[in-house]
Design a protein around this motif. Structure first.
Motif, PDB file in Angstrom:
ATOM      1  N   ARG A   6      21.599  44.174  -5.747  1.00 12.49           N
ATOM      2  CA  ARG A   6      20.781  45.213  -5.486  1.00 12.49           C
ATOM      3  C   ARG A   6      21.218  46.272  -4.539  1.00 12.49           C
ATOM      4  O   ARG A   6      22.358  45.856  -3.554  1.00 12.49           O
ATOM      5  N   ALA A   8      19.820  48.824  -1.720  1.00 16.03           N
ATOM      6  CA  ALA A   8      18.398  49.307  -1.058  1.00 16.03           C
ATOM      7  C   ALA A   8      18.530  50.411   0.007  1.00 16.03           C
ATOM      8  O   ALA A   8      18.163  50.001   1.196  1.00 16.03           O
ATOM      9  N   PRO A   9      18.685  51.565  -0.126  1.00  8.27           N
ATOM     10  CA  PRO A   9      18.852  52.593   0.689  1.00  8.27           C
ATOM     11  C   PRO A   9      17.458  52.898   1.095  1.00  8.27           C
ATOM     12  O   PRO A   9      16.475  52.949   0.618  1.00  8.27           O
ATOM     13  N   SER A  10      17.386  53.319   2.714  1.00  7.44           N
ATOM     14  CA  SER A  10      16.350  53.886   3.026  1.00  7.44           C
ATOM     15  C   SER A  10      16.288  55.369   3.059  1.00  7.44           C
ATOM     16  O   SER A  10      17.399  55.850   3.342  1.00  7.44           O
ATOM     17  N   GLU A  42      13.832  51.720   0.103  1.00  6.41           N
ATOM     18  CA  GLU A  42      13.182  51.400   1.271  1.00  6.41           C
ATOM     19  C   GLU A  42      12.645  52.339   2.049  1.00  6.41           C
ATOM     20  O   GLU A  42      12.773  52.549   3.032  1.00  6.41           O
ATOM     21  N   TYR A 171      10.742  46.083   8.306  1.00  6.71           N
ATOM     22  CA  TYR A 171      11.871  45.902   7.206  1.00  6.71           C
ATOM     23  C   TYR A 171      12.054  44.724   7.024  1.00  6.71           C
ATOM     24  O   TYR A 171      12.096  44.157   5.978  1.00  6.71           O
ATOM     25  N   VAL A 175      11.895  43.283   3.325  1.00  3.24           N
ATOM     26  CA  VAL A 175      13.238  43.116   2.264  1.00  3.24           C
ATOM     27  C   VAL A 175      13.304  41.636   1.989  1.00  3.24           C
ATOM     28  O   VAL A 175      13.473  41.449   0.847  1.00  3.24           O
ATOM     29  N   ARG A 189      26.052  44.533   1.235  1.00  2.06           N
ATOM     30  CA  ARG A 189      25.657  45.403   2.236  1.00  2.06           C
ATOM     31  C   ARG A 189      26.454  45.549   3.497  1.00  2.06           C
ATOM     32  O   ARG A 189      27.389  44.755   3.827  1.00  2.06           O
ATOM     33  N   LEU A 193      23.869  45.100   9.202  1.00  2.00           N
ATOM     34  CA  LEU A 193      22.768  44.494   8.972  1.00  2.00           C
ATOM     35  C   LEU A 193      23.048  42.779   9.092  1.00  2.00           C
ATOM     36  O   LEU A 193      22.110  42.020   8.924  1.00  2.00           O
ATOM     37  N   LYS A 230      23.113  57.916   8.474  1.00  2.00           N
ATOM     38  CA  LYS A 230      22.268  59.193   8.441  1.00  2.00           C
ATOM     39  C   LYS A 230      22.067  59.507   9.597  1.00  2.00           C
ATOM     40  O   LYS A 230      21.814  60.808  10.110  1.00  2.00           O
TER      41      LYS A 230
HETATM   42  N1  GLU Z   1      17.392  49.871   3.766  1.00  2.00           N
HETATM   43  C1  GLU Z   1      18.431  49.401   4.500  1.00  2.00           C
HETATM   44  C2  GLU Z   1      19.272  50.574   4.934  1.00  2.00           C
HETATM   45  O1  GLU Z   1      19.411  51.478   4.441  1.00  2.00           O
HETATM   46  C3  GLU Z   1      19.199  48.270   3.874  1.00  2.00           C
HETATM   47  C4  GLU Z   1      18.554  47.113   3.610  1.00  2.00           C
HETATM   48  C5  GLU Z   1      19.510  46.048   2.916  1.00  2.00           C
HETATM   49  O2  GLU Z   1      20.368  46.107   2.230  1.00  2.00           O
HETATM   50  O3  GLU Z   1      18.953  44.824   3.237  1.00  2.00           O
HETATM   51  O4  GLU Z   1      20.119  50.215   5.960  1.00  2.00           O
END
Ligand code: GLU
Length: 297
Positions: A6, A8-10, A42, A171, A175, A189, A193, A230
């Motif tokens: 996946r 999973a962007p915010s 997200e 989060y 997540v 990712r 993180l 960002k």
């Molecule tokens: N939503 C998170 C972000 O944009 C990423 C979350 C993830 O990949 O676990 O930084």
């Protein structure tokens, strides 16, 4: 095991080169293993959301040929599910209310690792409070497919917030809940993180969830050493030429290129790249970006 990956962007800004690297790496890793690749927005934090960013991210992924399977999942629609997960944690007595302010934590030197003050001094019922999960394991250890063996640090892995004082889910809870619900087997990712992973392992353990395989790609940094993000307004890649941008992303990820890549369509280039994908060629050190992707020019 069937592979499900996946991105999973915010939606806190448009897609920039650093997030393209994460999207591309997770996409190619999934395709290389004949897996599914999902996209999850997200959008848990409305105050930080930039209007139009979610649509712009999705549009840009499509422009770059990164097509996902199934429906996009939006976290904002999933509060009932997150409440049920929080309920499970409460039922197992794995969470407790906490109303410590940041300045109180600072005073008590409890920023890096929460000192469990609220376990012995619980906030009164009507007082606004967050909810913390207990970090009970002494140690977590996992093998990251890029970064190698990683061990948790007992000095920093303390009880962490799963539900915020402003009534938003954190989060960490969302997540873990969604990775389980979507059957995510592999997570690729950004390395920013990596430290968050230990709290996620802890929640997975508390909840009896499956732990995915992790691969954390290096950060893209500017020539001034700043992380491309960002928050520091990294420029959007939305209007950059697709093929040259994909070629530089592949190069930064340490991947081989087909002959005359600039003459190919994005579909052909991505097919070639997924067949020749080598996760072991991804560098560990930060990737310095000094092209149009940094300045947007
Ligand atoms: N939503 C998170 C972000 O944009 C990423 C979350 C993830 O990949 O676990 O930084």
């Amino acid at each position: 095991m069937t592979y499900t990956g996946r991105f999973a962007p915010s939606p806190t800004g448009p897609l920039h080169f650093g997030s393209l690297l994460a999207a591309l790496a997770s996409y190619l890793d999934a395709k290389h293993q004949q897996g599914r690749w999902l996209v999850r927005i997200e959008n848990l934090d409305p105050p930080r959301e930039v209007p139009g960013a979610a649509d712009s991210i999705l549009r840009t992924l499509e422009t770059f040929g990164l097509h996902w399977q199934g429906e996009v999942l939006y976290q904002i629609d999933r509060y009932d599910y997150y409440h049920s997960i929080l309920g499970q944690l409460k039922h197992k007595d794995l969470v407790y209310p906490c109303n410590c302010s940041r300045s109180a934590l600072k005073q008590r030197h409890a920023i890096d690792r929460y000192d469990r003050y609220c376990v012995s001094h619980p906030p009164k019922q009507h007082e606004p409070h967050a909810i913390r999960a207990r970090f009970l394991s002494e140690k977590h250890c996992f093998t990251d497919r890029i970064q190698g063996i990683k061990k948790s640090n007992p000095d920093t892995n303390g009880d962490f917030i799963v539900f915020r004082r402003d009534q938003l889910f954190a989060y960490q809870l969302a997540v873990v809940a969604d990775d389980e619900a979507q059957g995510i087997s592999h997570i690729v990712r950004g390395v920013d993180l990596l430290q968050e992973t230990f709290a996620q392992l802890e929640l997975q353990k508390h909840l009896g969830f499956t732990t995915p395989q992790y691969a954390h790609i290096p950060l893209a940094i500017t020539t001034q050493g700043q992380k491309l993000s960002k928050q520091n307004l990294a420029p959007s890649i939305e209007h950059l030429p697709v093929i040259p941008t994909l070629v530089s992303a592949l190069t930064f990820l340490g991947q081989n290129l087909p002959p005359e890549p600039l003459s190919l369509s994005s579909e052909t280039l991505l097919n070639w790249a997924s067949q020749h994908w080598r996760v072991e060629q991804i560098p560990i050190d930060p990737i310095m970006i000094h092209t149009a992707t940094q300045t947007g020019s």
